[in-house]
Design a protein around this motif. Sequence first.
Motif, PDB file in Angstrom:
ATOM      1  N   GLY A 116       0.623  -3.413   0.999  1.00 17.06           N
ATOM      2  CA  GLY A 116      -0.449  -3.524   2.132  1.00 17.06           C
ATOM      3  C   GLY A 116       0.461  -1.900   3.770  1.00 17.06           C
ATOM      4  O   GLY A 116      -0.944  -2.495   3.844  1.00 17.06           O
ATOM      5  N   CYS A 117       1.484  -1.808   3.455  1.00 15.64           N
ATOM      6  CA  CYS A 117       2.125  -1.408   4.855  1.00 15.64           C
ATOM      7  C   CYS A 117       1.499  -0.183   4.713  1.00 15.64           C
ATOM      8  O   CYS A 117       2.077   0.072   5.851  1.00 15.64           O
ATOM      9  N   GLY A 118       0.662   0.695   3.494  1.00 15.13           N
ATOM     10  CA  GLY A 118       0.391   1.792   3.714  1.00 15.13           C
ATOM     11  C   GLY A 118       1.262   2.804   3.571  1.00 15.13           C
ATOM     12  O   GLY A 118       1.126   3.922   3.590  1.00 15.13           O
ATOM     13  N   LYS A 119       2.640   2.596   2.253  1.00 19.06           N
ATOM     14  CA  LYS A 119       3.154   3.967   1.572  1.00 19.06           C
ATOM     15  C   LYS A 119       1.933   4.321   1.000  1.00 19.06           C
ATOM     16  O   LYS A 119       2.471   5.374   1.293  1.00 19.06           O
ATOM     17  N   THR A 120       1.009   3.470   0.166  1.00 15.31           N
ATOM     18  CA  THR A 120       0.101   4.985  -0.926  1.00 15.31           C
ATOM     19  C   THR A 120      -0.520   5.180  -0.186  1.00 15.31           C
ATOM     20  O   THR A 120      -1.090   6.727  -0.291  1.00 15.31           O
ATOM     21  N   THR A 121      -1.628   5.120   1.158  1.00 20.13           N
ATOM     22  CA  THR A 121      -1.607   5.714   2.288  1.00 20.13           C
ATOM     23  C   THR A 121      -1.190   7.221   2.566  1.00 20.13           C
ATOM     24  O   THR A 121      -1.915   8.402   2.204  1.00 20.13           O
TER      25      THR A 121
END
Length: 381
Positions: free
Chosen positions: A39-44
Amino acid sequence: MSAVSIRNISRRFGSAAAVAGIDLDVEEGQFVTFLGPSGCGKTTTLRMIAGLERNDSGTIAIAGQTVSDAQRGLFVPPEKRNAGMVFQSYAIWPHMTVFDNVAYPLRVRRMAGAEVQQRTQEALRTVEMGPYAERSATALSGGQQQRVAIARAIVFAPKVLLLDEPLSNLDARLREQMRSELRGLQQRLGITTVYVTHDQEEAMALSDRIIVMSKGRILQDADPESVYFRPSTVEVAAFCGSPNIVAGRVLRSQASPDGISYLQVAGAGWQGWARAGAAIAEGSEVSIVVRPEYVEISPMTADAPERSDERPGIQWQGQVVENMFRGFRRTLRVDCGATRILVDMPADLDVAKGQKVRLSVPAERTWILKEPTANEPAARI
Ligand SMILES: Nc1ncnc2c1ncn2[C@@H]1O[C@H](COP(=O)(O)OP(=O)(O)O)[C@@H](O)[C@H]1O
Ligand SMILES: [Mg+2]
């Protein structure tokens, strides 16, 4: 020229910021990993580089070509970005053969038949899947599907390879094997790679450089050894391994010629020397990172002298309250009054539960962070 150049990109979903201002330059041939909790934004972030997600602010360039500029409304679609992507789910098409899966990006780019043949065969050979070309993609093991997904991502010789947790659906043994295959392949091809994982060990093993993320931001951007041995914050330290984070206060600073400072620190019932990246003002509340594998343990006997080095590191006295045999290592939890310390030691040594022990860690194997530790976390085994 950087292979990937990112300036101040961000992305919101509703009122929540998934990515909140990221800057990054990836050099050609580098293997860079985004590491952070779910949920920390890696994929985004990775999807914005690929063009599967739009950045709300900032710019992205691949091999010197700007592919997205939020302010100017410039947005190059994924198939024109020169980036190959591998997803966690593989996204292999089940109704196609292995060959057709891998050939797909070339056909989308309207490449001539003979060249499609030649390049697809070559990509399959690269991942050692040549003999499986005519097999249905569903008749493959997880590891083989992963190789097909990688072949499909590299078949059009992209400038950049983007990988989103590509090994997380494999069992532990296969994951380790694919890990070294992947690193070998990346080095052979010399392809710039941006990788995403929540697994710190995987990140350390694969990467030239790790970008530690939390809540849509970068906490640290450094080589694996720096991230592990010289974390920039307590959050980074706690995410890599299971270190002891000990609360302390600075008594005295001593600068060292190599830029490392040794500080005299004190905590609940102990005092000693520890190491920091820079001098920290006397009286400051700090956190001291003490890795379990560097804590030395000896039984406490009446005649055992205290260590008397010039900079004696930190010593505690305590009692073993937990002893966990883990096969390759043994982990003890030692109750030292206000502080609980995890100790990691060779598994064939044993110190019985209840035993009184002396612990010590050399100053050069500690790391002080200029942040107070609010509640001393009960270290986890
Ligand atoms: N399409 C989406 N719609 C709404 N929220 C999303 C979407 N994609 C991601 N998010 C949210 O953005 C945050 C970052 O997600 P993600 O980039 O997938 O994190 P990671 O890959 O590090 O686990 C999470 O809070 C997630 O729930
Ligand atoms: Mg993800």
